[in-house]
Design a protein around this motif. Sequence first.
Motif, PDB file in Angstrom:
ATOM      1  N   GLN A  40      -4.798  13.378   5.558  1.00 60.25           N
ATOM      2  CA  GLN A  40      -4.571  12.959   4.177  1.00 60.25           C
ATOM      3  C   GLN A  40      -5.136  14.026   3.249  1.00 60.25           C
ATOM      4  OE1 GLN A  40      -6.959   9.979   2.188  1.00 60.25           O
ATOM      5  NE2 GLN A  40      -5.196   9.303   1.005  1.00 60.25           N
ATOM      6  N   ARG A  41      -4.365  14.318   2.211  1.00 59.31           N
ATOM      7  CA  ARG A  41      -4.838  15.175   1.127  1.00 59.31           C
ATOM      8  C   ARG A  41      -4.750  14.338  -0.141  1.00 59.31           C
ATOM      9  NH1 ARG A  41      -2.154  18.330   4.648  1.00 59.31           N
ATOM     10  NH2 ARG A  41      -3.122  20.294   5.243  1.00 59.31           N
ATOM     11  N   ILE A  42      -5.896  14.153  -0.798  1.00 62.72           N
ATOM     12  CA  ILE A  42      -5.902  13.374  -2.032  1.00 62.72           C
ATOM     13  C   ILE A  42      -6.725  14.109  -3.076  1.00 62.72           C
ATOM     14  CG2 ILE A  42      -7.745  11.894  -1.120  1.00 62.72           C
ATOM     15  CD1 ILE A  42      -6.644   9.714  -3.068  1.00 62.72           C
ATOM     16  N   ASN A  43      -6.062  14.457  -4.162  1.00 62.30           N
ATOM     17  CA  ASN A  43      -6.708  15.143  -5.278  1.00 62.30           C
ATOM     18  C   ASN A  43      -7.572  16.307  -4.814  1.00 62.30           C
ATOM     19  OD1 ASN A  43      -5.487  13.241  -6.910  1.00 62.30           O
ATOM     20  ND2 ASN A  43      -7.319  12.015  -7.165  1.00 62.30           N
ATOM     21  N   GLY A  44      -7.049  17.084  -3.866  1.00 64.13           N
ATOM     22  CA  GLY A  44      -7.738  18.282  -3.401  1.00 64.13           C
ATOM     23  C   GLY A  44      -8.675  18.075  -2.223  1.00 64.13           C
ATOM     24  N   GLN A  45      -8.985  16.823  -1.875  1.00 58.65           N
ATOM     25  CA  GLN A  45      -9.850  16.525  -0.731  1.00 58.65           C
ATOM     26  C   GLN A  45      -8.981  16.318   0.506  1.00 58.65           C
ATOM     27  OE1 GLN A  45     -13.329  16.274  -0.816  1.00 58.65           O
ATOM     28  NE2 GLN A  45     -13.201  16.108   1.394  1.00 58.65           N
ATOM     29  N   SER A 100      -0.742   6.197  -8.497  1.00 60.72           N
ATOM     30  CA  SER A 100      -0.824   7.088  -7.349  1.00 60.72           C
ATOM     31  C   SER A 100       0.571   7.566  -6.963  1.00 60.72           C
ATOM     32  CB  SER A 100      -1.469   6.328  -6.183  1.00 60.72           C
ATOM     33  OG  SER A 100      -1.687   7.169  -5.100  1.00 60.72           O
ATOM     34  N   HIS A 101       0.691   8.871  -6.782  1.00 54.96           N
ATOM     35  CA  HIS A 101       1.931   9.483  -6.300  1.00 54.96           C
ATOM     36  C   HIS A 101       1.671   9.867  -4.848  1.00 54.96           C
ATOM     37  CE1 HIS A 101       3.627  10.208 -10.433  1.00 54.96           C
ATOM     38  NE2 HIS A 101       2.388   9.809 -10.662  1.00 54.96           N
ATOM     39  N   VAL A 102       2.434   9.304  -3.930  1.00 51.09           N
ATOM     40  CA  VAL A 102       2.179   9.462  -2.503  1.00 51.09           C
ATOM     41  C   VAL A 102       3.410  10.051  -1.815  1.00 51.09           C
ATOM     42  CG1 VAL A 102       1.634   8.245  -0.351  1.00 51.09           C
ATOM     43  CG2 VAL A 102       0.609   7.483  -2.495  1.00 51.09           C
ATOM     44  N   PHE A 103       3.156  11.032  -0.968  1.00 51.55           N
ATOM     45  CA  PHE A 103       4.181  11.598  -0.100  1.00 51.55           C
ATOM     46  C   PHE A 103       3.699  11.358   1.324  1.00 51.55           C
ATOM     47  CE2 PHE A 103       4.232  13.772  -4.087  1.00 51.55           C
ATOM     48  CZ  PHE A 103       5.578  13.851  -4.399  1.00 51.55           C
ATOM     49  N   ARG A 114       0.971  11.804   7.930  1.00 51.93           N
ATOM     50  CA  ARG A 114       0.483  12.607   6.809  1.00 51.93           C
ATOM     51  C   ARG A 114       0.647  11.830   5.514  1.00 51.93           C
ATOM     52  NH1 ARG A 114       3.494  16.092   3.422  1.00 51.93           N
ATOM     53  NH2 ARG A 114       5.289  15.605   4.698  1.00 51.93           N
ATOM     54  N   LEU A 115      -0.385  11.882   4.688  1.00 53.28           N
ATOM     55  CA  LEU A 115      -0.327  11.374   3.319  1.00 53.28           C
ATOM     56  C   LEU A 115      -0.796  12.478   2.390  1.00 53.28           C
ATOM     57  CD1 LEU A 115      -2.011   7.846   3.573  1.00 53.28           C
ATOM     58  CD2 LEU A 115       0.423   8.320   3.274  1.00 53.28           C
ATOM     59  N   VAL A 116      -0.009  12.763   1.387  1.00 51.48           N
ATOM     60  CA  VAL A 116      -0.422  13.674   0.318  1.00 51.48           C
ATOM     61  C   VAL A 116      -0.380  12.824  -0.945  1.00 51.48           C
ATOM     62  CG1 VAL A 116       0.110  15.767  -0.965  1.00 51.48           C
ATOM     63  CG2 VAL A 116       0.542  15.668   1.506  1.00 51.48           C
ATOM     64  N   GLU A 117      -1.514  12.765  -1.634  1.00 50.00           N
ATOM     65  CA  GLU A 117      -1.627  11.833  -2.751  1.00 50.00           C
ATOM     66  C   GLU A 117      -2.296  12.492  -3.951  1.00 50.00           C
ATOM     67  OE1 GLU A 117      -3.553   7.418  -3.610  1.00 50.00           O
ATOM     68  OE2 GLU A 117      -3.852   8.365  -1.676  1.00 50.00           O
ATOM     69  N   VAL A 118      -1.760  12.179  -5.112  1.00 44.99           N
ATOM     70  CA  VAL A 118      -2.388  12.542  -6.375  1.00 44.99           C
ATOM     71  C   VAL A 118      -2.549  11.221  -7.125  1.00 44.99           C
ATOM     72  CG1 VAL A 118      -2.182  13.822  -8.529  1.00 44.99           C
ATOM     73  CG2 VAL A 118      -1.313  14.813  -6.405  1.00 44.99           C
ATOM     74  N   ALA A 119      -3.782  10.926  -7.529  1.00 50.07           N
ATOM     75  CA  ALA A 119      -4.055   9.643  -8.178  1.00 50.07           C
ATOM     76  C   ALA A 119      -4.865   9.868  -9.446  1.00 50.07           C
ATOM     77  CB  ALA A 119      -4.817   8.734  -7.223  1.00 50.07           C
ATOM     78  N   ARG A 120      -4.659   8.968 -10.379  1.00 55.33           N
ATOM     79  CA  ARG A 120      -5.455   9.012 -11.603  1.00 55.33           C
ATOM     80  C   ARG A 120      -5.681   7.586 -12.069  1.00 55.33           C
ATOM     81  NH1 ARG A 120      -3.379   8.365 -16.733  1.00 55.33           N
ATOM     82  NH2 ARG A 120      -1.213   7.766 -16.758  1.00 55.33           N
TER      83      ARG A 120
END
Length: 138
Positions: A40-45, A100-103, A114-120
């Motif tokens: 998983q990649r979330i907000n750079g982590q 959250s935007h999830v791929f 795999r999860l790639v996520e950008v959340a706010r």
Amino acid sequence: MSTNPRYDLSAVLAKLFYGDESDEKLDQTLDRLVSTNFTQRINGQVYNREAYGPHVREMRQMVTGNGELRVIEEVRQGPAIAGRYIFGFDTAGGRVEFESHVFAEIDDEEKVVRLVEVARQISPQDSAEIVTPIQTAG
């Protein structure tokens, strides 16, 4: 790779983050829903499978009640799923919501690889346009 159109990513995400360990231990949930080579990649982590369990447990501990996940948009193509979701839950400090935007990528066993996520974090004052799906011409 899985092409099952009935695969419900939002249900998987809800089970991971709002699951109750009195119903099913987190390790069992991860074994059932997440591939052994998960990332998983979330907000750079970046989390591998080993680090993901403690991350999920930490998220679960923040939730004191009323967890919900709303699907705003979701698109699938073969084993790939992309979506916009609103995660909402009550914490000791009050109500919290994240857009959250999830791929995601799903394997043949219908486990998340795999999860790639950008959340706010969003607030009640944010515009209703946030939760309105984008309309495309076509």
